[in-house]
Design a protein around this motif. Structure first.
Motif, PDB file in Angstrom:
ATOM      1  N   VAL A  47       0.948  -1.339  -0.076  1.00 28.06           N
ATOM      2  CA  VAL A  47      -0.068   0.132   0.009  1.00 28.06           C
ATOM      3  C   VAL A  47       0.770   1.316   0.000  1.00 28.06           C
ATOM      4  CG1 VAL A  47      -1.685   1.360   0.995  1.00 28.06           C
ATOM      5  CG2 VAL A  47      -1.845  -1.436   1.332  1.00 28.06           C
ATOM      6  N   HIS A  48       1.001   1.968  -1.056  1.00 23.23           N
ATOM      7  CA  HIS A  48       2.112   2.767  -1.416  1.00 23.23           C
ATOM      8  C   HIS A  48       1.767   4.267  -0.622  1.00 23.23           C
ATOM      9  CE1 HIS A  48       4.748   0.709  -4.269  1.00 23.23           C
ATOM     10  NE2 HIS A  48       3.567   0.344  -4.794  1.00 23.23           N
ATOM     11  N   ALA A  49       2.668   4.871  -0.185  1.00 24.61           N
ATOM     12  CA  ALA A  49       2.450   5.947   0.440  1.00 24.61           C
ATOM     13  C   ALA A  49       2.058   7.018  -0.616  1.00 24.61           C
ATOM     14  CB  ALA A  49       3.898   6.756   1.250  1.00 24.61           C
ATOM     15  N   LYS A  68      -5.334   6.442   2.592  1.00 26.91           N
ATOM     16  CA  LYS A  68      -6.083   6.717   3.783  1.00 26.91           C
ATOM     17  C   LYS A  68      -7.151   5.913   4.119  1.00 26.91           C
ATOM     18  CE  LYS A  68      -4.784  11.675   3.354  1.00 26.91           C
ATOM     19  NZ  LYS A  68      -5.060  13.010   3.023  1.00 26.91           N
ATOM     20  N   LEU A  69      -7.797   5.200   3.158  1.00 28.16           N
ATOM     21  CA  LEU A  69      -8.927   4.405   3.045  1.00 28.16           C
ATOM     22  C   LEU A  69      -8.584   3.051   3.694  1.00 28.16           C
ATOM     23  CD1 LEU A  69     -10.979   5.175  -0.069  1.00 28.16           C
ATOM     24  CD2 LEU A  69     -11.639   6.054   2.365  1.00 28.16           C
ATOM     25  N   ASN A  84       3.861  -0.423   7.816  1.00 28.19           N
ATOM     26  CA  ASN A  84       5.297  -0.952   8.312  1.00 28.19           C
ATOM     27  C   ASN A  84       6.383   0.191   7.862  1.00 28.19           C
ATOM     28  OD1 ASN A  84       4.885  -1.603   5.394  1.00 28.19           O
ATOM     29  ND2 ASN A  84       6.665  -2.949   5.595  1.00 28.19           N
ATOM     30  N   GLY A  85       5.991   1.063   6.952  1.00 22.29           N
ATOM     31  CA  GLY A  85       6.704   1.989   6.675  1.00 22.29           C
ATOM     32  C   GLY A  85       7.731   1.527   5.324  1.00 22.29           C
ATOM     33  N   SER A 142       3.463   4.103   4.425  1.00 26.36           N
ATOM     34  CA  SER A 142       3.507   2.795   3.468  1.00 26.36           C
ATOM     35  C   SER A 142       3.021   1.603   4.200  1.00 26.36           C
ATOM     36  CB  SER A 142       5.064   2.669   2.873  1.00 26.36           C
ATOM     37  OG  SER A 142       4.914   1.806   1.854  1.00 26.36           O
ATOM     38  N   GLY A 143       2.546   0.842   3.503  1.00 31.30           N
ATOM     39  CA  GLY A 143       1.833  -0.681   4.304  1.00 31.30           C
ATOM     40  C   GLY A 143       1.981  -1.640   3.636  1.00 31.30           C
ATOM     41  N   ILE A 144       1.602  -2.650   4.120  1.00 28.20           N
ATOM     42  CA  ILE A 144       1.510  -4.072   3.338  1.00 28.20           C
ATOM     43  C   ILE A 144       0.103  -4.706   3.825  1.00 28.20           C
ATOM     44  CG2 ILE A 144       3.780  -4.481   3.241  1.00 28.20           C
ATOM     45  CD1 ILE A 144       3.806  -6.060   5.691  1.00 28.20           C
TER      46      ILE A 144
END
Length: 484
Positions: A47-49, A68-69, A84-85, A142-144
Motif C-alpha cells: 500500500v504505497h505512500a 487513507k482508506l 510498516n513504513g 507505506s503499508g502491506i
C-alpha cells in the motif's frame, strides 16, 4: 441488469462492494475460474505512500486517497493490514538528489511524514541493509496487505449484499442499444444499463468491443519474484526500495503480512498477456538487485519463484474515463502500480459516476462488515483447545507449513463463492504455499474435496480447465502400460 462489472481483480471487486450499498441489480463477470487470478494475485502487496506519482495525475490523487482508506476498509473486511513504513535508498549523490525530488513530489501529493534520514539512522532501523547506503527517504504511511484476500473478502461481502458473480464467463462482445448494452459472453447474453470496465490487462480489448476509438493500448509488463521462507521474517521490517526508474519502482525487499519476504519485481514488457513464466535471466537480475539493497540473503531460504503481469500502457497514467461514443461505460484501464493502493479510491469514483447517472437508493439492510474468520494458525493454545473440544476436526492439521486444519478446509470448500480448485483454496487459506509446496497436504485436500462434493479425486484441478492434478490410479496406468 443495472450494472455489469467486467473483471474480478482488486478494482472490480472493490467497486462491486461499493455499489452493493445501493438497491441495484449488479453482475460481476470474471473470465477465470476464480477471482484475483491476474495482477491481484501476483504483485508486491504494498500500500504505497504516494510520493512517486506525478502531482495532479489520476495515480497521485487515487494513491493518496486509497492509502487513507485502507485501515478502515481492511478492518471492516477482516483482512490483515500493517503500516510498516518504507525506505527508499540512495547509494550516491545523484540518487540522493532524486530522493529530494521524491520528497517534494510527495509533499505536493499530500503525503504526510516524509523525511530524509542518513546512514546511521537507516542502519539503526534496519541493520541488514547494505552499509554502503548514503541516505534514504522514509515514508511512514507505506503499508502491506494481502491483495487476493482483500479482493475475495470484498466480493464475499458484496455477494452477501445481493450482487451476482459469474466465473468462467469471458466477455466476447458489447452491443449498443437505445438504452444500455447487450454484453455477450462465452455462455450468455445480458442486457444492462451500465458497464464498468475493470478488465485488467484486457481492459483495452473491452474498450474496442464497445466501439471506443481512442489511441490506448495495454502493454503487458512482467515482473518476477522470489519468495523467502518465514524463518527470514526478521530480515527487514520496512519495505526496502531502490531509487526508482521512469518505468518501475525497482526491485524491492518486501515483508508480507503472512510472514514471508518477497524479492522483486523486475520489469520487462512482453507480448503475451498470459506470460507468467519465470526466466533465468530475470531471476538473476532480481537476485543481484535485491542483494545490493540487503546483501546477506541466503539462497537456501528461497521457497518459491513466480511472475505477475501488470497493465502497463501508452497512456502513462490511469485511464479513468467515459467516452461520448460509449456513454454508460466507465473504463478503468492501465491500472498498474499503484493500482492496489488506489483501488478503494477508484471504487469511490465509480460510485460518484453512477450517482451522476441515477438516483441511488441506499439499502437499509446493507452489511458493511465481514465476520471475522477463524484461522487455526492465529489462535492461542487455549482457543485451539476449546475449538477442538467442540469439533475434533479443528485438531486435524492438513497443511503443516501453514497450520491449516481440516475444519477450516471443509468450511471454505462449502462456501458458495469458493471455486472447487486448489488455487482457490491456496488464496483463501494459504494451503500448500509453504516450503513443501503442497507435497504433504495435496492428497488430503483432494480426498476432502472428493468427500465434500461426491466427485472422484482425479476430477479436481489446480486452476480450472486443462490443469488436472491426477489422471488416474497408478496401478491402472501400470496395467495399461504392460498391455501396451
Amino acid at each position: 441488469m443495472d450494472v455489469i462489472i467486467i473483471g474480478g481483480g482488486i478494482v472490480g471487486t472493490l467497486i462491486a462492494r461499493q455499489l452493493s450499498k445501493y438497491s441495484l441489480k449488479i453482475l460481476l463477470l470474471e473470465r477465470e475460474s476464480d477471482i484475483a487470478m491476474g495482477a491481484t494475485k501476483a504483485n508486491s502487496a504494498i500500500v504505497h505512500a504516494g510520493y512517486d506519482p506525478i502531482p495532479n495525475s489520476n495515480k497521485a490523487k487515487t494513491n493518496v486517497r486509497g492509502n487513507k482508506l485502507y485501515p478502515e476498509l481492511c478492518s471492516a473486511l477482516k483482512v490483515p493490514f500493517k503500516r510498516n513504513g518504507a525506505l527508499i535508498l540512495a547509494f550516491n549523490d545523484e540518487e540522493a538528489k532524486v530522493l529530494e525530488e521524491l520528497k517534494e513530489r510527495g509533499r505536493k501529493n499530500g503525503v504526510m511524514g516524509l523525511e530524509i534520514i542518513k546512514r546511521d539512522e537507516i542502519l539503526k532501523r534496519e541493520p541488514n541493509i547494505n552499509p554502503e547506503v548514503k541516505m534514504a527517504l522514509y515514508a511512514p504511511s507505506s503499508g502491506i496487505t494481502s491483495p487476493y484476500l482483500l479482493a475475495i473478502s470484498a466480493l464475499e461481502n458484496a455477494w452477501e449484499n445481493g450482487i451476482e458473480v459469474h466465473l468462467e464467463e469471458e466477455v466476447q462482445g458489447i452491443i449498443k442499444r437505445k438504452r444500455g448494452y447487450i454484453v455477450k459472453t462465452n455462455k450468455n447474453s445480458y442486457l444492462t444499463r451500465y458497464i464498468i470496465n475493470a478488465g485488467g490487462v484486457y481492459a483495452d480489448e473491452i474498450m474496442k468491443m464497445a466501439g471506443i476509438d481512442f489511441p490506448f493500448e495495454i502493454t503487458p509488463r512482467k515482473g518476477e519474484y522470489y519468495v523467502l521462507d518465514k524463518k527470514m521474517r526478521n530480515l527487514v521490517s520496512s519495505t526496502i526500495f531502490p531509487t526508482p526508474s521512469p518505468i518501475s519502482k525497482g526491485v524491492l525487499v518486501v515483508p508480507t503480512v503472512e510472514g514471508n519476504i518477497l524479492l522483486g519485481p523486475n520489469a520487462k514488457d512482453v507480448k503475451d498477456k498470459e506470460d507468467k513464466s519465470t526466466t533465468w535471466e530475470g531471476l538473476k537480475e532480481v537476485w543481484e538487485k535485491a542483494t545490493k539493497l540487503v546483501p546477506h540473503i541466503s539462497f537456501s531460504s528461497v521457497i518459491n519463484t513466480f511472475a505477475g503481469i501488470r497493465a502497463g500502457s501508452n497512456y502513462k497514467d490511469f485511464l479513468i474515463k467515459e467516452f461520448k461514443s460509449a456513454e454508460g461505460i466507465l473504463n478503468f484501464a492501465g491500472i498498474d502500480s499503484p493500482g492496489l493502493t488506489s483501488a478503494p479510491a477508484l471504487a469511490e469514483i465509480a460510485e460518484e459516476w453512477l450517482k451522476d447517472k441515477e438516483k441511488l437508493i441506499p439499502k437499509k439492510n446493507f452489511k458493511g462488515e465481514r465476520e471475522n474468520p477463524l484461522y487455526f494458525r492465529e489462535l492461542s493454545n487455549e482457543e485451539r483447545e476449546e475449538l477442538i473440544k467442540k469439533d475434533p476436526s479443528w485438531g486435524h492439521i492438513i497443511c503443516r507449513c501453514e497450520h491449516v486444519s481440516e475444519k477450516e478446509l471443509r468450511e471454505t470448500i462449502r462456501h458458495p463463492l469458493t471455486p472447487k480448485i486448489l488455487e482457490a483454496l491456496r488464496k483463501r487459506l494459504r494451503i500448500g504455499t509453504g516450503r513443501c509446496h503442497g507435497a504433504f497436504c495435496t492428497p488430503y485436500v483432494l480426498k476432502i474435496l472428493s468427500e465434500e462434493l461426491g466427485k472422484p479425486i482425479n476430477f479436481f484441478t489446480l486452476k480450472g480447465e486443462n490443469s488436472k492434478i491426477l489422471f488416474g490410479e497408478n496401478k491402472a496406468r501400470w496395467k495399461y502400460a504392460k498391455r501396451s
